[in-house]
Design a protein around this motif. Structure first.
Motif, short mmCIF file in Angstrom:
data_model
loop_
_atom_site.label_atom_id
_atom_site.label_comp_id
_atom_site.label_asym_id
_atom_site.label_seq_id
_atom_site.Cartn_x
_atom_site.Cartn_y
_atom_site.Cartn_z
N ALA A 13 0.90 -1.22 -0.03
CA ALA A 13 -0.11 -0.08 0.05
C ALA A 13 0.97 1.39 -0.03
N LEU A 14 0.36 2.36 -0.37
CA LEU A 14 1.18 3.71 -0.59
C LEU A 14 0.57 4.55 0.60
N GLN A 15 1.15 5.13 1.49
CA GLN A 15 0.63 6.03 2.28
C GLN A 15 1.53 7.29 2.26
N ASP A 64 2.86 19.61 -7.12
CA ASP A 64 4.26 19.58 -7.54
C ASP A 64 5.24 18.35 -6.96
N MET A 65 4.70 17.88 -5.95
CA MET A 65 5.37 16.54 -5.33
C MET A 65 4.52 16.10 -4.37
N ARG A 66 4.60 14.59 -4.70
CA ARG A 66 4.06 13.46 -3.66
C ARG A 66 4.89 12.73 -3.20
N VAL A 67 5.02 12.40 -1.94
CA VAL A 67 5.88 11.21 -1.70
C VAL A 67 5.20 10.23 -0.81
N ASN A 68 5.20 8.87 -1.21
CA ASN A 68 4.58 8.13 -0.45
C ASN A 68 5.64 6.78 0.13
N ALA A 69 5.01 6.46 1.43
CA ALA A 69 5.65 5.29 1.84
C ALA A 69 5.23 4.00 1.30
N ILE A 70 6.12 3.20 1.01
CA ILE A 70 5.94 1.90 0.59
C ILE A 70 5.39 0.98 1.73
N ILE A 71 4.38 0.54 1.93
CA ILE A 71 4.05 -0.34 3.16
C ILE A 71 3.71 -1.82 2.95
N ASN A 72 4.20 -2.74 3.52
CA ASN A 72 3.79 -3.97 3.55
C ASN A 72 2.36 -4.41 4.16
N LYS A 73 1.26 -4.60 3.48
CA LYS A 73 0.15 -4.53 3.96
C LYS A 73 -0.30 -5.66 5.12
N GLU A 74 0.44 -6.59 4.98
CA GLU A 74 0.17 -7.58 5.81
C GLU A 74 1.20 -7.47 7.21
N THR A 75 2.32 -6.91 7.07
CA THR A 75 2.99 -6.78 8.40
C THR A 75 2.85 -5.27 8.82
N ASP A 76 2.23 -4.36 7.84
CA ASP A 76 2.49 -2.92 8.01
C ASP A 76 3.87 -2.28 8.57
N GLU A 77 4.88 -3.08 7.79
CA GLU A 77 6.27 -2.59 7.94
C GLU A 77 6.57 -1.76 6.60
N PHE A 78 7.14 -0.48 7.15
CA PHE A 78 7.83 0.26 6.03
C PHE A 78 8.74 -0.35 5.17
N LEU A 79 8.60 -0.35 3.68
CA LEU A 79 9.43 -0.86 2.76
C LEU A 79 10.52 0.10 2.09
N GLY A 80 9.97 1.06 1.91
CA GLY A 80 10.79 2.23 0.94
C GLY A 80 10.07 3.51 0.71
N LEU A 81 10.52 4.15 -0.39
CA LEU A 81 9.47 5.26 -0.70
C LEU A 81 9.44 5.44 -2.21
N ILE A 82 8.16 6.09 -2.52
CA ILE A 82 7.93 6.28 -4.01
C ILE A 82 7.61 7.70 -4.20
N SER A 83 7.95 8.37 -5.00
CA SER A 83 7.67 9.86 -5.29
C SER A 83 7.57 10.16 -6.65
N ILE A 84 6.62 11.41 -6.55
CA ILE A 84 6.46 12.01 -8.00
C ILE A 84 6.80 13.38 -7.79
N SER A 85 7.60 14.06 -8.66
CA SER A 85 7.64 15.47 -8.56
C SER A 85 7.45 16.23 -10.01
N VAL A 86 7.24 17.38 -9.97
CA VAL A 86 7.16 17.91 -11.23
C VAL A 86 7.96 19.31 -11.26
N LYS A 87 9.00 19.59 -12.00
CA LYS A 87 9.72 20.71 -11.96
C LYS A 87 9.24 21.86 -12.77
N ASP A 88 9.65 22.86 -12.17
CA ASP A 88 9.22 24.22 -13.00
C ASP A 88 9.37 24.19 -14.35
N ASN A 89 8.36 24.63 -15.23
CA ASN A 89 8.52 24.65 -16.64
C ASN A 89 8.45 22.94 -17.36
#
Length: 195
Positions: A13-15, A64-89
């Protein structure tokens, strides 16, 4: 639509990133192996660095930017990050991700990218998504390709600290995933693609 996006195992899941992710994030980014795979290498990465990062991410305009934690849905463990960003122009957003070393080779990154495409990007109305990884990062290239990204170019990338590397850039056409009507670039105003 790709099978990985339609039928992934729903293990992740992404949080939205938050302060309770700081300790796990700092622990995972203490691994030289994880940092070595990141284009933008936050070295050293301390608790203070993680706190500053979370504050910036939470304060950012979500268009402009959205950062989400990648979570293991079964264990609720933090696995890493995934992000989107839009630079000016820029009208094509970039995204990146990382997974903690102990969770490598288990398909979590592939699933997280699929969830991002399926569940997060419809909010934005992007036509394209761009990602890059170093030439020797074969695992990341496979994650992108499994999710429908196609290689576009290989080019040098320079950083503010003087470091240079060669990056393989990938792009994904998002229109088929969300039923977009084709977007005429002449009708776009800068960064209006997600309005």
């Amino acid at each position: 639509m790709l099978d990985i996006i339609r039928n992934h195992q729903e293990r992740v899941a992404l949080q939205p990133i938050d302060h309770h992710h700081i300790e796990a994030m700092t622990s995972h980014l203490g691994s030289a192996e994880v940092l070595d795979r990141m284009l933008f290498k936050p070295q050293p990465f301390s608790i203070g660095d993680a706190q500053s990062f979370v504050l910036r991410a939470k304060a950012a305009n979500p268009l402009d930017m959205r950062v989400n934690a990648i979570i293991n849905k079964e264990t609720d463990e933090f696995l890493g990050l995934i992000s989107i960003s839009v630079k000016d122009n820029h009208i094509i957003p970039s995204f990146g991700y990382w997974i903690g070393e102990k969770h490598w080779s288990q398909g979590f990154a592939t699933e997280a990218v699929g969830v991002l495409i399926r569940d997060i990007l419809p909010d934005f109305r992007f036509a394209m998504l761009r990602a890059g990884c170093e030439l020797d990062n074969i695992a990341s290239q496979r994650v992108l390709e499994k999710n429908g990204f196609r290689p576009q170019e290989t080019a040098p990338l320079s950083f503010d600290n003087g470091r240079e590397t060669i990056v393989r850039w990938y792009q994904l056409n998002l229109e088929p995933y969300h039923g977009f009507a084709p977007i005429n670039e002449n009708q776009l105003e800068t960064r209006a693609i997600y309005a």
